[in-house]
Design an enzyme around this catalytic site. Structure first.
Site, short mmCIF file in Angstrom:
data_model
loop_
_atom_site.label_atom_id
_atom_site.label_comp_id
_atom_site.label_asym_id
_atom_site.label_seq_id
_atom_site.Cartn_x
_atom_site.Cartn_y
_atom_site.Cartn_z
N HIS A 130 6.65 -1.43 3.64
CA HIS A 130 6.54 -2.85 4.00
C HIS A 130 5.77 -3.58 2.91
CE1 HIS A 130 3.20 -0.61 5.77
NE2 HIS A 130 2.44 -1.67 5.54
N ASN A 155 0.86 -1.18 0.00
CA ASN A 155 0.00 0.00 0.00
C ASN A 155 0.89 1.23 0.00
OD1 ASN A 155 -2.45 -1.48 0.22
ND2 ASN A 155 -2.06 -1.77 2.40
P1 AMP Z 1 -0.55 -0.80 5.80
O1 AMP Z 1 -2.02 -0.55 5.94
O2 AMP Z 1 -0.16 -1.33 4.46
O3 AMP Z 1 0.27 0.40 6.23
O4 AMP Z 1 -0.23 -1.99 6.79
C1 AMP Z 1 0.16 -1.81 8.11
C2 AMP Z 1 -0.01 -3.14 8.78
O5 AMP Z 1 0.79 -3.14 9.95
C3 AMP Z 1 -1.45 -3.45 9.20
O6 AMP Z 1 -1.86 -4.67 8.57
C4 AMP Z 1 -1.35 -3.58 10.71
O7 AMP Z 1 -2.18 -4.60 11.23
C5 AMP Z 1 0.12 -3.90 10.91
N1 AMP Z 1 0.69 -3.49 12.19
C6 AMP Z 1 0.59 -2.29 12.80
N2 AMP Z 1 1.27 -2.27 13.95
C7 AMP Z 1 1.84 -3.50 14.07
C8 AMP Z 1 2.68 -4.12 15.05
N3 AMP Z 1 3.07 -3.49 16.14
N4 AMP Z 1 3.07 -5.40 14.85
C9 AMP Z 1 2.66 -6.08 13.75
N5 AMP Z 1 1.88 -5.54 12.79
C10 AMP Z 1 1.47 -4.28 12.95
#
Ligand code: AMP
Ligand code: ZN
Length: 106
Positions: free
Chosen positions: A96, A83
């Site tokens: 990521h 994203n």
């Molecule tokens: P995005 O929406 O592509 O920015 O994805 C961010 C992702 O990070 C989401 O799927 C969240 O559930 C995940 N996320 C946020 N904080 C954490 C964390 N502390 N550990 C693992 N995943 C996380």
């Protein structure tokens, strides 16, 4: 980036378990999984999004990391998602790559 949650995870500040790691990236489970297996491949170096990534070698290394992490997790079939930008659903502004497999809800 001191206030970036993924930088903190990369630096081991939350004791997050890495399912895979190498010189370029760490891989850990998404906290809010959108599939039976939902992993995040996170470069050790901070880039706000794909738009800020200017290193094509690193981009290749990250995609190889996706492949290696999927293999290590026993995944043969999986979806990758990046994203880029708020309107596209980016919530964490540290580049990521999502790896999703099984009952994908994303
Ligand atoms: P995005 O929406 O592509 O920015 O994805 C961010 C992702 O990070 C989401 O799927 C969240 O559930 C995940 N996320 C946020 N904080 C954490 C964390 N502390 N550990 C693992 N995943 C996380
Ligand atoms: Zn960061």
């Amino acid at each position: 980036m001191t206030d970036c949650i993924f930088c903190k995870i990369v630096n081991g500040e939350f004791n997050t378990e890495f399912v895979y790691e190498n010189e370029y990236a760490v891989v850990f489970k998404d906290i809010n999984p959108k599939a039976d297996t939902h992993l995040l491949v996170v470069p050790r170096k901070h880039f706000e999004s794909l738009n800020e990534l200017d290193d094509e070698v690193l981009l290749g290394k990250l995609m190889m990391t996706v492949k290696e992490a999927a293999k290590k997790s026993g995944l043969k079939s999986y979806r990758t998602v990046i994203n880029t930008g708020k309107e596209a659903g980016q919530e964490v502004f540290h580049l990521h790559i999502h790896i999703l497999a099984g009952n994908i809800k994303l």
